[in-house]
Write a protein that holds these residues in place. Structure first.
Motif, PDB file in Angstrom:
ATOM      1  N   CYS A 382      17.976 -87.304 -19.052  1.00 56.35           N
ATOM      2  CA  CYS A 382      18.775 -88.394 -19.622  1.00 56.35           C
ATOM      3  C   CYS A 382      19.783 -87.857 -20.634  1.00 56.35           C
ATOM      4  O   CYS A 382      20.949 -88.269 -20.673  1.00 56.35           O
ATOM      5  CB  CYS A 382      17.869 -89.417 -20.296  1.00 56.35           C
ATOM      6  N   GLN A 383      19.320 -86.902 -21.461  1.00 62.97           N
ATOM      7  CA  GLN A 383      20.174 -86.352 -22.515  1.00 62.97           C
ATOM      8  C   GLN A 383      21.332 -85.532 -21.950  1.00 62.97           C
ATOM      9  O   GLN A 383      22.329 -85.310 -22.640  1.00 62.97           O
ATOM     10  CB  GLN A 383      19.336 -85.480 -23.455  1.00 62.97           C
ATOM     11  N   SER A 384      21.212 -85.082 -20.706  1.00 64.48           N
ATOM     12  CA  SER A 384      22.275 -84.286 -20.089  1.00 64.48           C
ATOM     13  C   SER A 384      23.562 -85.087 -19.951  1.00 64.48           C
ATOM     14  O   SER A 384      24.657 -84.522 -19.959  1.00 64.48           O
ATOM     15  CB  SER A 384      21.832 -83.794 -18.707  1.00 64.48           C
ATOM     16  N   CYS A 385      23.427 -86.392 -19.809  1.00 65.92           N
ATOM     17  CA  CYS A 385      24.597 -87.261 -19.667  1.00 65.92           C
ATOM     18  C   CYS A 385      24.857 -88.115 -20.907  1.00 65.92           C
ATOM     19  O   CYS A 385      26.007 -88.353 -21.271  1.00 65.92           O
ATOM     20  CB  CYS A 385      24.433 -88.181 -18.461  1.00 65.92           C
ATOM     21  N   HIS A 386      23.780 -88.584 -21.542  1.00 69.31           N
ATOM     22  CA  HIS A 386      23.929 -89.546 -22.636  1.00 69.31           C
ATOM     23  C   HIS A 386      23.830 -88.925 -24.026  1.00 69.31           C
ATOM     24  O   HIS A 386      24.151 -89.590 -25.014  1.00 69.31           O
ATOM     25  CB  HIS A 386      22.858 -90.637 -22.508  1.00 69.31           C
ATOM     26  N   GLY A 387      23.382 -87.682 -24.115  1.00 71.65           N
ATOM     27  CA  GLY A 387      23.130 -87.102 -25.421  1.00 71.65           C
ATOM     28  C   GLY A 387      21.791 -87.579 -25.965  1.00 71.65           C
ATOM     29  O   GLY A 387      21.074 -88.343 -25.320  1.00 71.65           O
ATOM     30  N   TYR A 411      34.401 -81.087 -11.638  1.00 69.75           N
ATOM     31  CA  TYR A 411      35.805 -80.717 -11.846  1.00 69.75           C
ATOM     32  C   TYR A 411      36.027 -79.297 -11.332  1.00 69.75           C
ATOM     33  O   TYR A 411      35.098 -78.480 -11.291  1.00 69.75           O
ATOM     34  CB  TYR A 411      36.173 -80.797 -13.334  1.00 69.75           C
ATOM     35  N   ASP A 412      37.239 -78.997 -10.925  1.00 69.61           N
ATOM     36  CA  ASP A 412      37.622 -77.633 -10.515  1.00 69.61           C
ATOM     37  C   ASP A 412      36.596 -76.993  -9.583  1.00 69.61           C
ATOM     38  O   ASP A 412      36.221 -75.820  -9.741  1.00 69.61           O
ATOM     39  CB  ASP A 412      37.820 -76.747 -11.748  1.00 69.61           C
ATOM     40  N   SER A 413      36.113 -77.754  -8.624  1.00 63.81           N
ATOM     41  CA  SER A 413      35.131 -77.296  -7.634  1.00 63.81           C
ATOM     42  C   SER A 413      33.743 -77.076  -8.224  1.00 63.81           C
ATOM     43  O   SER A 413      32.842 -76.611  -7.525  1.00 63.81           O
ATOM     44  CB  SER A 413      35.586 -75.995  -6.954  1.00 63.81           C
ATOM     45  N   LYS A 414      33.552 -77.393  -9.502  1.00 63.30           N
ATOM     46  CA  LYS A 414      32.280 -77.112 -10.168  1.00 63.30           C
ATOM     47  C   LYS A 414      31.392 -78.354 -10.228  1.00 63.30           C
ATOM     48  O   LYS A 414      31.857 -79.481 -10.113  1.00 63.30           O
ATOM     49  CB  LYS A 414      32.539 -76.601 -11.588  1.00 63.30           C
ATOM     50  N   ARG A 415      30.108 -78.091 -10.444  1.00 65.34           N
ATOM     51  CA  ARG A 415      29.147 -79.162 -10.680  1.00 65.34           C
ATOM     52  C   ARG A 415      28.254 -78.714 -11.831  1.00 65.34           C
ATOM     53  O   ARG A 415      27.297 -77.967 -11.644  1.00 65.34           O
ATOM     54  CB  ARG A 415      28.328 -79.450  -9.417  1.00 65.34           C
ATOM     55  N   GLU A 416      28.594 -79.173 -13.032  1.00 63.51           N
ATOM     56  CA  GLU A 416      27.864 -78.762 -14.221  1.00 63.51           C
ATOM     57  C   GLU A 416      26.523 -79.494 -14.318  1.00 63.51           C
ATOM     58  O   GLU A 416      26.302 -80.524 -13.676  1.00 63.51           O
ATOM     59  CB  GLU A 416      28.696 -79.046 -15.475  1.00 63.51           C
ATOM     60  N   LEU A 417      25.644 -78.978 -15.166  1.00 65.96           N
ATOM     61  CA  LEU A 417      24.335 -79.589 -15.366  1.00 65.96           C
ATOM     62  C   LEU A 417      24.278 -80.458 -16.614  1.00 65.96           C
ATOM     63  O   LEU A 417      23.270 -81.104 -16.877  1.00 65.96           O
ATOM     64  CB  LEU A 417      23.257 -78.507 -15.446  1.00 65.96           C
ATOM     65  N   SER A 418      25.357 -80.471 -17.386  1.00 66.32           N
ATOM     66  CA  SER A 418      25.408 -81.320 -18.574  1.00 66.32           C
ATOM     67  C   SER A 418      26.809 -81.879 -18.746  1.00 66.32           C
ATOM     68  O   SER A 418      27.799 -81.158 -18.580  1.00 66.32           O
ATOM     69  CB  SER A 418      25.011 -80.537 -19.829  1.00 66.32           C
ATOM     70  N   ALA A 419      26.882 -83.162 -19.082  1.00 66.77           N
ATOM     71  CA  ALA A 419      28.170 -83.818 -19.283  1.00 66.77           C
ATOM     72  C   ALA A 419      28.605 -83.802 -20.737  1.00 66.77           C
ATOM     73  O   ALA A 419      29.706 -84.246 -21.060  1.00 66.77           O
ATOM     74  CB  ALA A 419      28.091 -85.267 -18.795  1.00 66.77           C
ATOM     75  N   VAL A 420      27.745 -83.299 -21.615  1.00 69.76           N
ATOM     76  CA  VAL A 420      28.038 -83.321 -23.048  1.00 69.76           C
ATOM     77  C   VAL A 420      27.929 -81.927 -23.645  1.00 69.76           C
ATOM     78  O   VAL A 420      27.253 -81.046 -23.102  1.00 69.76           O
ATOM     79  CB  VAL A 420      27.081 -84.279 -23.796  1.00 69.76           C
ATOM     80  N   ASP A 421      28.595 -81.740 -24.792  1.00 72.22           N
ATOM     81  CA  ASP A 421      28.489 -80.460 -25.490  1.00 72.22           C
ATOM     82  C   ASP A 421      27.250 -80.470 -26.386  1.00 72.22           C
ATOM     83  O   ASP A 421      26.451 -81.414 -26.362  1.00 72.22           O
ATOM     84  CB  ASP A 421      29.763 -80.170 -26.290  1.00 72.22           C
ATOM     85  N   THR A 422      27.081 -79.437 -27.180  1.00 78.24           N
ATOM     86  CA  THR A 422      25.876 -79.314 -28.003  1.00 78.24           C
ATOM     87  C   THR A 422      25.774 -80.404 -29.062  1.00 78.24           C
ATOM     88  O   THR A 422      24.697 -80.656 -29.598  1.00 78.24           O
ATOM     89  CB  THR A 422      25.837 -77.935 -28.692  1.00 78.24           C
ATOM     90  N   GLN A 423      26.895 -81.062 -29.371  1.00 79.37           N
ATOM     91  CA  GLN A 423      26.894 -82.152 -30.340  1.00 79.37           C
ATOM     92  C   GLN A 423      26.727 -83.516 -29.674  1.00 79.37           C
ATOM     93  O   GLN A 423      26.713 -84.545 -30.349  1.00 79.37           O
ATOM     94  CB  GLN A 423      28.201 -82.134 -31.149  1.00 79.37           C
ATOM     95  N   GLY A 424      26.614 -83.499 -28.352  1.00 83.10           N
ATOM     96  CA  GLY A 424      26.443 -84.754 -27.629  1.00 83.10           C
ATOM     97  C   GLY A 424      27.732 -85.454 -27.274  1.00 83.10           C
ATOM     98  O   GLY A 424      27.720 -86.603 -26.820  1.00 83.10           O
ATOM     99  N   ASN A 425      28.872 -84.770 -27.460  1.00 81.01           N
ATOM    100  CA  ASN A 425      30.168 -85.365 -27.131  1.00 81.01           C
ATOM    101  C   ASN A 425      30.504 -85.130 -25.665  1.00 81.01           C
ATOM    102  O   ASN A 425      30.268 -84.041 -25.130  1.00 81.01           O
ATOM    103  CB  ASN A 425      31.263 -84.759 -28.013  1.00 81.01           C
ATOM    104  N   LEU A 426      31.068 -86.134 -25.027  1.00 79.26           N
ATOM    105  CA  LEU A 426      31.394 -86.051 -23.611  1.00 79.26           C
ATOM    106  C   LEU A 426      32.458 -84.988 -23.366  1.00 79.26           C
ATOM    107  O   LEU A 426      33.475 -84.935 -24.061  1.00 79.26           O
ATOM    108  CB  LEU A 426      31.893 -87.407 -23.114  1.00 79.26           C
TER     109      LEU A 426
END
Length: 625
Positions: A382-387, A411-426
């Motif tokens: 859940c935290q991977s997308c919502h923080g 994006y750019d052919s990639k599929r990341e495992l987290s939508a947020v940075d370490t601070q929880g920002n998108l």
């Protein structure tokens, strides 16, 4: 009109009965369903009108796609006598596609929904006998819907078809507020009940049907921390009211009464709280009011965009925190009695599943739910997308609107495992190939569940609902995509919406080319230049040997230059499957033979590559010694 003057246009008085197209001097009328219609063909000088009668329906002329708008709807469950966070309110959306034109059908049809049994025999046709919601709905919401009718007038899915309405703003058919519960007619819990959606024309002819889940769960609970207990566990007693646990003999009411008692305690002496209680008719306090037979509606004081967006229901009092902030911000520091960790320090689903559906329901069940890291552990939570929980409860966040989007990971052919940075920002990227629509549903927001894509279809129509993107771990979710294209997963076979597959290099969903033998046999002119090949590389990989974006979802065989080329499900398509690279020549017998025995030659190629890499490393090591 073989000698037409100027531009020729065509129209039909009822496209659900007959359609008309014009090409190369010929007007073609296609019968769609039994009935009568008038077709018109006109140029700049002449108009021709022809009455058409279709005596029999054309099979498989339409595709019907339906979805739940959220992927999971929560309800308070069986008891509403103490307080209510969420009523039984489920939303069903649908779009109908005319396969002869590839266009959406928005008029001249009626769409209905009704309960249907799943493969286990589970069916859910009534709600009023499974909850006391209708006993308290007047006190809570000031409304008096009949039993088994929702707050917005839509009835519970039953064996009698109920009509959906067309929403011209969103370009879909909808039934908003279906009052379904997670208990089937045999009293078994089923959070994934099925409904059948049926589309008919004005003559009553069935055009298409589909089956879709109305997901619902009452596993929205606070009992882990608010249930009366004799335990000495510090965390289990952290939420104990000063006046003591209630110890109500009814477990459905006990934790709710404890919450109201604690709420009154924490707000004692707060003038704004006292004013709110008086304004909403709880002048004796929430706990005392509940005991007197007046349950609390949480959103009466706390603003909730969930109610306002989904149901147009006014909520909240100015100056009192939004419901999402009040709940999430205050619980980030709460300690889970089971593991001793604060909810905010958890980086997996267990923290969210304590309150949201849930450890049993498993509402996060879509394509991303089962992604594993290199160690075999669940990679997306859940935290991977919502923080983290405190981020969800931030004062700057607008509940139900400030949500993650697709392009944060895709994006750019990639599929990341987290939508947020370490601070929880998108995360924000410039590539918009998989981006959600801007300013939907309102200015400054970009929600997947309101976004449209190819052919004006909603993203959810082909990809599934949020938290339940196709394919899911729940069999009922996958029935629709299997019926439409023969396998579970994102609906991406062109034939689902097109009787005749268009031939395009980039006009498909997300700028994709057509798929099928017609494309395979004639795509060479789309990869002649370096810029064209760069476009191919987005999905087929920088080395043109395939990527997850070029994966075949079911076993297929294509004919290319007189040779059959076969793929197994899950295989990634690349230029080297048939050619000696993106600039290679025609298919050779050798590569054709290799493709027929894909498993052996893939293994041989992999082993050879591994051997060469090991040999290279050994040579480098010797040279550096």
């Amino acid at each position: 009109m073989t000698n037409a003057s100027g531009t020729v246009t065509t129209s039909s008085s009822n496209t659900t009965i007959a359609t008309v197209t014009y090409a190369a001097g010929v007007a073609t009328v296609r019968g769609v369903a039994a009935g009568s219609a008038t077709v018109t063909v006109r140029d700049s000088v002449t108009t021709r009108t022809v009455a058409v009668t279709v005596t029999a329906a054309v099979a498989n002329a339409y595709s019907l796609l339906a979805w739940n708008n959220l992927g999971m709807h929560c309800v308070d469950g069986q008891d509403y006598s103490v307080f209510s966070i969420l009523p039984p309110l489920n939303t069903l959306n649908a779009q109908l596609v005319n396969k002869s034109t590839g266009a959406l059908v928005t008029s001249g049809v009626t769409l209905t929904y009704q309960a249907t049994a799943d493969a286990t025999g589970s069916i859910n046709t009534i709600s009023s006998t499974k909850t006391n919601f209708w006993q308290y709905v007047q006190s809570l919401f000031g409304l008096s819907p009949a039993p088994d009718v929702g707050l917005l007038g839509y009835p519970m899915a039953s064996l009698t078809p109920a009509r959906m309405a067309y929403n011209s703003t969103e370009n879909w058919f909808e039934a908003v507020g279906i009052p379904i519960t997670p208990t089937d007619d045999t009293r078994r819990t089923n959070s994934y009940p099925l409904v059948q959606v049926v589309a008919k024309n004005t003559a009553g002819q069935v055009l298409a049907t589909t089956k879709v889940v109305l997901p619902v769960s009452d596993e929205i609970t606070c009992k882990a921390c608010h249930t009366s207990t004799t335990s000495t566990n510090t965390a289990a007693n952290a939420a104990k009211p000063t006046a003591g646990w209630v110890f109500d003999p009814d477990p459905l009411k006990d934790w709710k009464k404890n919450i109201l008692r604690l709420h009154d305690q924490k707000q004692a002496g707060n003038a704004a709280y006292a004013a709110a209680l008086t304004a909403k008719g709880y002048s004796n306090g929430l706990y005392a009011s509940a005991l007197a037979g007046k349950p609390t509606l949480c959103v009466a004081c706390h603003v909730s965009n969930a109610y306002q967006i989904e149901a147009g229901f006014p909520t909240g009092i100015t100056g009192i925190s939004a419901l999402t902030k009040a709940l999430h911000a205050s619980h980030g520091t709460a300690v889970d009695p089971a593991n001793g960790l604060t909810l905010d320090s958890s980086n997996n689903r267990s923290a969210c599943y304590m309150c949201h559906p849930g450890s049993v329901t498993q509402c996060l069940r879509g394509a991303m739910a089962d992604v594993k890291d290199s160690g075999g552990n669940v990679a997306i939570n859940c935290q991977s997308c919502h923080g983290r929980i405190s981020k969800v409860g931030a004062a700057t966040r607008s509940g139900w609107l400030s949500e993650p989007n697709c392009q944060a990971c895709h994006y750019d052919s990639k599929r990341e495992l987290s939508a947020v940075d370490t601070q929880g920002n998108l995360l924000n990227w410039s590539d918009a190939r998989f981006a959600t629509a801007q300013n939907k549903p309102s200015e400054g927001f970009s929600l997947y569940r309101f976004s449209t894509g190819h052919g004006n279809l909603q993203c959810s129509a082909c990809h599934g609902s949020t938290h339940a993107e196709f394919p899911t771990s729940e069999p009922n979710d996958n029935l629709q995509s299997i019926a439409l294209q023969g396998y579970a997963g994102t609906v991406h076979e062109c034939t689902v919406c097109h009787a005749t597959v268009p031939n395009t290099a980039n006009g498909g969903p997300h700028g994709m080319h057509s798929i099928g033998s017609a494309w395979v046999g004639n795509h060479e002119h789309s990869a002649e230049t370096a810029s064209q090949r760069a476009s191919c590389a987005y999905c087929h990989g920088a080395d043109f040997r395939g990527s997850p974006l070029s994966q075949v979802k079911m076993a297929k065989t294509f004919n290319a230059d007189g040779h059959n080329v076969s793929y197994v499900a899950g295989q990634q398509v690349g230029c080297y499957d048939c050619h000696s690279g993106p600039t290679g020549g025609a298919l050779t017998l050798k590569t054709n033979y290799a493709s027929r025995d894909q498993g052996f030659f893939s293994e041989l190629l992999s082993s050879t590559r591994s051997y060469l890499v090991a040999l290279r490393d050994k040579v480098v090591a010797i040279a550096g010694a």
